[in-house]
Design an enzyme around this catalytic site. Structure first.
Site, PDB file in Angstrom:
ATOM      1  N   ASP A  20     -39.517 125.147 -40.172  1.00 55.20           N
ATOM      2  CA  ASP A  20     -39.439 125.586 -38.772  1.00 55.20           C
ATOM      3  C   ASP A  20     -38.141 125.126 -38.113  1.00 55.20           C
ATOM      4  OD1 ASP A  20     -40.333 126.861 -36.525  1.00 55.20           O
ATOM      5  OD2 ASP A  20     -41.766 125.311 -35.936  1.00 55.20           O
ATOM      6  N   HIS A  37     -31.727 131.766 -39.841  1.00 58.36           N
ATOM      7  CA  HIS A  37     -32.549 132.136 -41.008  1.00 58.36           C
ATOM      8  C   HIS A  37     -31.688 132.128 -42.280  1.00 58.36           C
ATOM      9  CE1 HIS A  37     -35.823 132.876 -38.357  1.00 58.36           C
ATOM     10  NE2 HIS A  37     -35.338 133.986 -37.830  1.00 58.36           N
ATOM     11  N   LEU A 131     -41.297 124.647 -62.248  1.00 59.72           N
ATOM     12  CA  LEU A 131     -41.777 124.546 -60.861  1.00 59.72           C
ATOM     13  C   LEU A 131     -42.386 125.891 -60.461  1.00 59.72           C
ATOM     14  CD1 LEU A 131     -41.640 122.970 -57.986  1.00 59.72           C
ATOM     15  CD2 LEU A 131     -39.658 124.436 -57.576  1.00 59.72           C
TER      16      LEU A 131
HETATM   17  C1  IPE Z   1     -44.644 128.919 -38.472  1.00 57.38           C
HETATM   18  O1  IPE Z   1     -43.592 128.815 -37.585  1.00 57.38           O
HETATM   19  C2  IPE Z   1     -44.373 129.978 -39.465  1.00 57.38           C
HETATM   20  C3  IPE Z   1     -43.245 129.735 -40.357  1.00 57.38           C
HETATM   21  C4  IPE Z   1     -42.545 128.632 -40.444  1.00 57.38           C
HETATM   22  C5  IPE Z   1     -42.906 130.831 -41.203  1.00 57.38           C
HETATM   23  P1  IPE Z   1     -43.637 129.506 -36.140  1.00 57.38           P
HETATM   24  O2  IPE Z   1     -42.349 129.133 -35.492  1.00 57.38           O
HETATM   25  O3  IPE Z   1     -43.945 130.942 -36.250  1.00 57.38           O
HETATM   26  O4  IPE Z   1     -44.857 128.758 -35.467  1.00 57.38           O
HETATM   27  P2  IPE Z   1     -45.277 128.609 -33.941  1.00 57.38           P
HETATM   28  O5  IPE Z   1     -45.438 129.974 -33.384  1.00 57.38           O
HETATM   29  O6  IPE Z   1     -44.184 127.858 -33.255  1.00 57.38           O
HETATM   30  O7  IPE Z   1     -46.544 127.834 -33.988  1.00 57.38           O
HETATM   31  C1  IPE Z   2     -38.871 129.297 -38.877  1.00 53.00           C
HETATM   32  O1  IPE Z   2     -37.949 129.188 -37.843  1.00 53.00           O
HETATM   33  C2  IPE Z   2     -38.725 130.574 -39.667  1.00 53.00           C
HETATM   34  C3  IPE Z   2     -39.705 131.627 -39.335  1.00 53.00           C
HETATM   35  C4  IPE Z   2     -40.757 131.466 -38.589  1.00 53.00           C
HETATM   36  C5  IPE Z   2     -39.473 132.929 -39.907  1.00 53.00           C
HETATM   37  P1  IPE Z   2     -38.209 129.859 -36.431  1.00 53.00           P
HETATM   38  O2  IPE Z   2     -37.672 131.233 -36.461  1.00 53.00           O
HETATM   39  O3  IPE Z   2     -39.614 129.717 -36.031  1.00 53.00           O
HETATM   40  O4  IPE Z   2     -37.281 128.954 -35.498  1.00 53.00           O
HETATM   41  P2  IPE Z   2     -37.664 128.381 -34.069  1.00 53.00           P
HETATM   42  O5  IPE Z   2     -38.966 127.673 -34.187  1.00 53.00           O
HETATM   43  O6  IPE Z   2     -37.727 129.549 -33.149  1.00 53.00           O
HETATM   44  O7  IPE Z   2     -36.535 127.457 -33.747  1.00 53.00           O
HETATM   45 MG    MG Z   3     -40.674 128.294 -35.072  1.00 56.37          MG
END
Ligand code: IPE
Ligand code: IPE
Ligand code: MG
Length: 244
Positions: A20, A37, A131
């Site tokens: 995240d 990303h 893995l």
């Molecule tokens: C969880 O992250 C999903 C992934 C890391 C792919 P999100 O950024 O979508 O989660 P919330 O919405 O903050 O809980």
């Molecule tokens: C995690 O990073 C990746 C996905 C959920 C695809 P985020 O895109 O949720 O990044 P933040 O949480 O908005 O910083």
């Molecule tokens: Mg996120």
């Protein structure tokens, strides 16, 4: 934190990661979220390598949740393109490293070409055994549990499953990957402390580790520190300390 500091006998068999913070990493640099990303893919590559070096056998990464489909279309499309690009450019390296790719999630929701590339990578890496890299894609734990219930109910309907014989193993065997061991360690980056619909069933006795860094900043050393922290915990599984 150095890999040599780790206790070789207590390496977690399965690590799950909620990757995240890609968007916030980009925002901090005044970049488009997609750049975060892209940088996140680099962190995945580092983490895969680090797991192999530490002899971790299963790595499950949360790449895209069912709820993420509700993000702006442009971001969803970029993420799908990025996944296809990353799979195509990394397949040789995955094979070289002995990585077997698997997925969990509602793959039927993916665009056609993404589905095809993914399936191709799964097929081409299926005999590797260093893995197992499980990518949670279009994944939601509640969805997975509902699907498992449907499978079991259908088997009951067909007379192949007795209600009285339904046990935890029946549910385990009805999940996306039936023989996947439960994660020993869960890592979530970016400072958020929630599960966001990830592996609710499988994380029942997993050790949680939270780190404030955004996912694109996650380094090998961070993984080793998480493992070191895990190694210094006592997993009691309901028993008393004296029984362990
Ligand atoms: C969880 O992250 C999903 C992934 C890391 C792919 P999100 O950024 O979508 O989660 P919330 O919405 O903050 O809980
Ligand atoms: C995690 O990073 C990746 C996905 C959920 C695809 P985020 O895109 O949720 O990044 P933040 O949480 O908005 O910083
Ligand atoms: Mg996120």
């Amino acid at each position: 934190m150095d890999i040599l500091t780790l206790d070789k006998k207590k390496i977690p068999n399965h690590i799950a990661v909620i990757m995240d913070g890609n968007g916030r990493w980009a925002k901090k640099r005044d970049l488009d979220r997609v750049e975060g990303h892209k940088e996140g893919v680099e962190a995945v590559k580092r983490t895969v390598k680090a797991c192999i070096e530490a002899d971790v056998r299963f790595l499950t990464i949360y790449a895209f949740s069912i709820e993420n489909w509700a993000r702006p279309l442009a971001e969803v499309e970029s993420l799908m393109e990025l996944m296809v690009f990353a799979l195509n450019s990394e397949i040789e390296e995955l094979n070289r490293q002995g990585v077997s790719l698997k997925t969990i999630g509602d793959i039927s929701m993916l665009p056609k070409n993404a589905k095809a590339v993914l399936q191709d990578c799964i097929d081409r890496t299926k005999n590797n055994n260093k893995l197992t890299l499980v990518v949670a894609l279009s994944y939601g734990s509640r969805w997975e549990i509902v699907e498992a219930c449907k499978k079991i109910a259908s088997n009951v309907n067909k007379g192949e499953q007795k209600i009285d014989d339904i046990c935890e193993k029946t549910l385990n065997d009805s999940m996306c990957i039936p023989d996947l061991p439960d994660p020993d360690l869960l890592i979530r980056t970016s400072g958020e402390r929630r599960l966001s619909n990830f592996l609710l069933w499988q994380l029942a006795y997993t050790e949680f580790y939270f780190i404030d860094k955004f996912w694109p900043d996650f380094q090998k050393e961070d993984l080793y520190l998480a493992i070191y922290n895990y190694q210094n915990r006592e997993r009691r599984f309901g028993k008393t300390s004296e029984q362990i």
